[in-house]
Motif scaffolding. Structure first.
Motif, short mmCIF file in Angstrom:
data_model
loop_
_atom_site.label_atom_id
_atom_site.label_comp_id
_atom_site.label_asym_id
_atom_site.label_seq_id
_atom_site.Cartn_x
_atom_site.Cartn_y
_atom_site.Cartn_z
N ALA A 98 0.83 -1.20 0.00
CA ALA A 98 0.00 0.00 0.00
C ALA A 98 0.87 1.25 0.00
CB ALA A 98 -0.93 -0.01 1.21
N ALA A 99 1.95 1.23 0.79
CA ALA A 99 2.80 2.42 0.87
C ALA A 99 3.43 2.72 -0.48
CB ALA A 99 3.88 2.22 1.93
N VAL A 110 0.82 4.23 -2.64
CA VAL A 110 0.59 5.64 -2.28
C VAL A 110 1.63 6.51 -2.94
CG1 VAL A 110 0.75 7.29 -0.40
CG2 VAL A 110 -0.61 5.23 -0.11
N LEU A 154 0.92 9.35 -5.80
CA LEU A 154 1.28 10.74 -5.54
C LEU A 154 2.28 11.23 -6.58
CD1 LEU A 154 1.67 10.96 -1.65
CD2 LEU A 154 -0.21 11.76 -3.05
N GLY A 200 -4.17 8.84 -4.37
CA GLY A 200 -3.01 8.50 -3.54
C GLY A 200 -3.23 8.92 -2.10
N ALA A 201 -3.78 10.13 -1.93
CA ALA A 201 -4.02 10.63 -0.57
C ALA A 201 -5.05 9.76 0.14
CB ALA A 201 -4.49 12.07 -0.63
N LEU A 257 -5.69 6.56 -0.34
CA LEU A 257 -5.05 5.31 0.06
C LEU A 257 -4.18 5.53 1.30
CD1 LEU A 257 -4.98 2.43 -0.73
CD2 LEU A 257 -3.06 2.89 -2.25
N ALA A 258 -3.50 6.69 1.32
CA ALA A 258 -2.66 7.01 2.47
C ALA A 258 -3.50 7.11 3.73
CB ALA A 258 -1.92 8.32 2.21
#
Lengths: 103, 584
Positions: free
Chosen positions: A9-10, A13, A17, A43-44, A46-47
């Motif tokens: 996930a990271a 992200v 982004l 992206g945000a 998911l973050a």
């Protein structure tokens, strides 16, 4: 061998982004800028979900993600509607041509 | 009988509600607007006066605003209630005066809405005991003063004067905001009484930063050196607004701030000396400028700056009571002077005193009350200005350096000189204006008479005023009865010195033709004074510098999306780098 989910996930992200920012950095087309902003916001999102999971506050993260989805949808709808009007009024979607600031 | 919390809220809320209503009425029914404004201003004053017997030394009304903002608390002690009463009563008289002065003007809704909003915010400023809330009210009063100074918004001079006032008071506001944030950082909340009780707990350097930040804030708000330039320009406002700003609201806020926080900053090294210096320099410089000005309202504006210098000076020498007593006298006689000047200006349609003269016959009442106000300003016994000014000088003689005391003495002499000058230019000599002079209207007279009576009598309150301020005064202040206090003033040697200087000032005007040689010798000083000793040039320099730097940075503001995103990314990288380095 399977990768841990937070790591995937990271990376996702950062990828989203990066793609969004890159799009905003290079495009001169208003529609493409809106699309790039969408990618950036995803992206945000998911973050936010990821941060909720990592901090143990899953509900908070997902609630905020939902809020962002709603706000983001409205923003993109309005932005696209404005883009249509801009095209009709000025005959172009080129952002540099649209800027009226003195240089 | 309503309790003090309700009254405190009412004295803020009633003027605000009035502001909203007057605005909602729109500009179709001017009589209704006049009536509403007067009713709500008077109701606010009634609420403030009703607080007098109920004053208390503890916080009331604990209304939580969330952890970052703390509690909304009011501290209606003697000092706060006194200033709230001054703001609302003098404010109401200015509103009553406006009924005649503003008759037939367009956009009355905007005018009255801002005036009432201004009065309510000033009450909020003095009653609050949450420093962040004080800052918020402080900025609201700055905003209202800007809007009212620029009321004639088709006049470029009025607009630029308003912007000037806004910018200069904002500079001061930064000092106050910094103080509030320091307080939060070191105390954990914004509570003023806690801070005053234990200021020594804060580190000395932080306390010093706060003390000088508050001094800058107060100097900007009260038009003290080196920020005095906005107040004379503010004379572009309608005259009742000038009375409001000068007597009831705006400029008192700075003096209030210094008086309120004096117990906390007293021990900060050099702070008292800085306050004394600011007050003394301002008082003398503004008095000199008042002598050379030919605009009636500007003379009064400089006299306000000068008298505020006296109050600030008194605070610096520890004479909190003297400063507040002078504030009371000044509020009454300066409102009187401004409103009677407004009546004169309304009658002759000019502010230039060289076109006035001989007006005493056409407007006898205005002449009498303006002379009363002028003599109080000059410090002639037994008017209220005499007692309070002598008290200030006595406090300065005891607690301040000698040079500053001499500054103030010379200032007192010059005050007498310029007072006689403007009184004689307006009311005596040959009429120089046109024949179309008309006397003041009834509403103007209703506003003028109580102020004139107040100028004649408020000094009788000296003793009870001292008792009333009570716990707001620094410890060790000796509270005397009226008779004892007046006897002490009347028998102090400083009083006779000051009276002699005032008499010298009066004599100088009397014998001005014989002193032509002296005046000629001092014309260089006069020329400098009429250019405000270079402060206007300094202001213009700052403006030019700002514009030039903005022009040279224009290329960075090109409106191109890609550039802006680039700037955001660079900013992000810089922040991340700082975090990474700071964390290591």
């Amino acid at each position: 061998m399977s990768l841990p989910l937070p790591l995937v996930a990271a990376v996702a992200v950062l990828g989203l982004l990066g793609v969004g920012l890159l799009g905003l950095l290079v495009t001169r087309n208003l529609i493409k800028a809106v699309v790039a902003m969408q990618v950036l916001v995803k992206g945000a999102l998911l973050a936010l979900v990821l941060a909720g999971r990592l901090s143990g506050q899953v509900q908070t993260g997902q609630t905020m993600a939902l809020t962002v989805i709603v706000a983001d949808t409205i923003v993109s709808v309005v932005a696209l509607a404005l883009a249509v009007q801009v095209r009709r009024q000025f005959g172009t979607l080129d952002l540099q041509a649209l800027s009226t600031l003195r240089r | 009988m309503p309790n003090i919390e309700t009254l405190a809220l009412l004295s803020i809320g009633l003027p605000w509600a009035g502001a909203l209503l007057v605005w909602l009425v729109q500009d179709r029914k001017p009589p209704l607007q006049h009536a509403l404004a007067v009713i709500f201003a008077l109701a606010g004053a009634a609420a403030a006066i009703a607080m007098i017997p109920l004053k208390t030394d503890v916080n009331v009304l604990h209304f939580p605003l969330g952890s970052a903002f703390g509690l909304v608390t009011f501290l209606p002690d003697g000092l706060a209630v006194f200033l709230a009463v001054v703001a609302t009563t003098i404010g109401s008289l200015a509103v009553i005066f406006s009924v005649d002065y503003m008759r037939g003007e367009r956009q009355l809704g905007r005018y009255y809405a801002y005036v009432l909003f201004f009065i309510g915010s000033m009450v909020g400023l003095v009653l609050s005991s949450n420093l962040l809330l004080i800052f918020v009210f402080w900025e609201i009063t700055a905003l209202c003063s800007y809007a009212l100074i620029s009321f004639y918004n088709d006049d470029p001079k009025a607009v630029s004067a308003g912007i000037k006032a806004l910018i200069i008071t904002q500079v001061g506001g930064i000092g106050l905001l910094a103080g509030a944030l320091f307080l939060y950082a070191y105390q954990g909340n914004y509570d003023v009484p806690t801070f005053l009780a234990g200021a020594a707990r804060l580190p000395p350097n932080v306390l010093a930063l706060m003390a000088f930040g508050f001094l800058i804030a107060a100097a900007a708000k009260s038009a003290q050196f080196p920020f005095q330039t906005w107040l004379p320009d503010a004379m572009e406002a309608p005259t009742p607004v000038s009375a409001l700003i000068h007597a009831a609201t705006m400029v008192n806020a700075g003096v209030y701030l210094l008086a309120r926080f004096y117990p906390a900053f007293e021990a900060v090294p050099n702070w008292k000396l800085a306050v004394v210096a600011v007050g003394a320099i301002t008082a003398l410089m503004a008095a000199v400028m008042a002598i050379v000005s030919n605009d009636l309202k500007r003379v009064l504006a400089y006299s306000t700056v000068s008298q505020l210098g006296y109050m600030v000076y008194a605070i610096g020498t520890g004479g909190i009571f003297a400063s507040q007593f002078h504030l009371l006298s000044h509020a009454v006689f300066k409102a009187l002077l401004f409103l009677s000047a407004g009546a004169v200006i309304h009658a002759v349609h000019t502010r230039d005193m060289r076109e006035m003269g001989g007006l005493g016959k056409q407007m006898p009442l205005v002449k009498v009350v303006m002379i009363i106000g002028g003599l109080a300003l000059a410090g002639i016994p037994v008017l209220n200005g005499f007692w309070s000014k002598e008290l200030v000088l006595e406090a300065g003689h005891e607690g301040g350096p000698l040079w500053a005391w001499l500054f103030m003495l010379v200032g007192a002499g010059l005050t007498a000189l310029y007072t006689l000058r403007f009184l004689s230019m307006v009311f005596y000599g040959e009429p120089r204006g046109g024949p179309h002079v008309h006397d003041a209207g009834p509403a103007m007279k209703i506003a003028l008479v109580p102020l004139a009576l107040g100028t004649l009598t408020t000094w009788l309150l000296a003793g009870s005023f001292g008792h009333f301020l009570g716990s707001a005064l620094p410890e060790g202040h000796e509270v005397l009865g009226t008779a004892a206090l007046l006897t002490r003033i009347a028998t102090a040697p400083a009083t006779f010195v000051a009276l002699a200087v005032v008499a010298l000032g009066l004599a100088a005007w009397w014998q001005r033709s014989k002193l032509a040689g002296v005046a000629h010798a001092l014309r260089g000083v006069g020329k400098m004074a009429s250019q405000s000793f270079g402060f206007e040039a300094l202001n213009r320099g700052v403006v030019r510098l700002t514009v030039a730097s903005a022009e040279s940075l224009r290329t960075t503001h090109n409106g191109v999306l890609n550039w802006n995103v680039m700037a955001i990314l660079v900013g992000l990288v810089v922040v991340l780098a700082i975090l990474a380095l700071g964390g290591a």
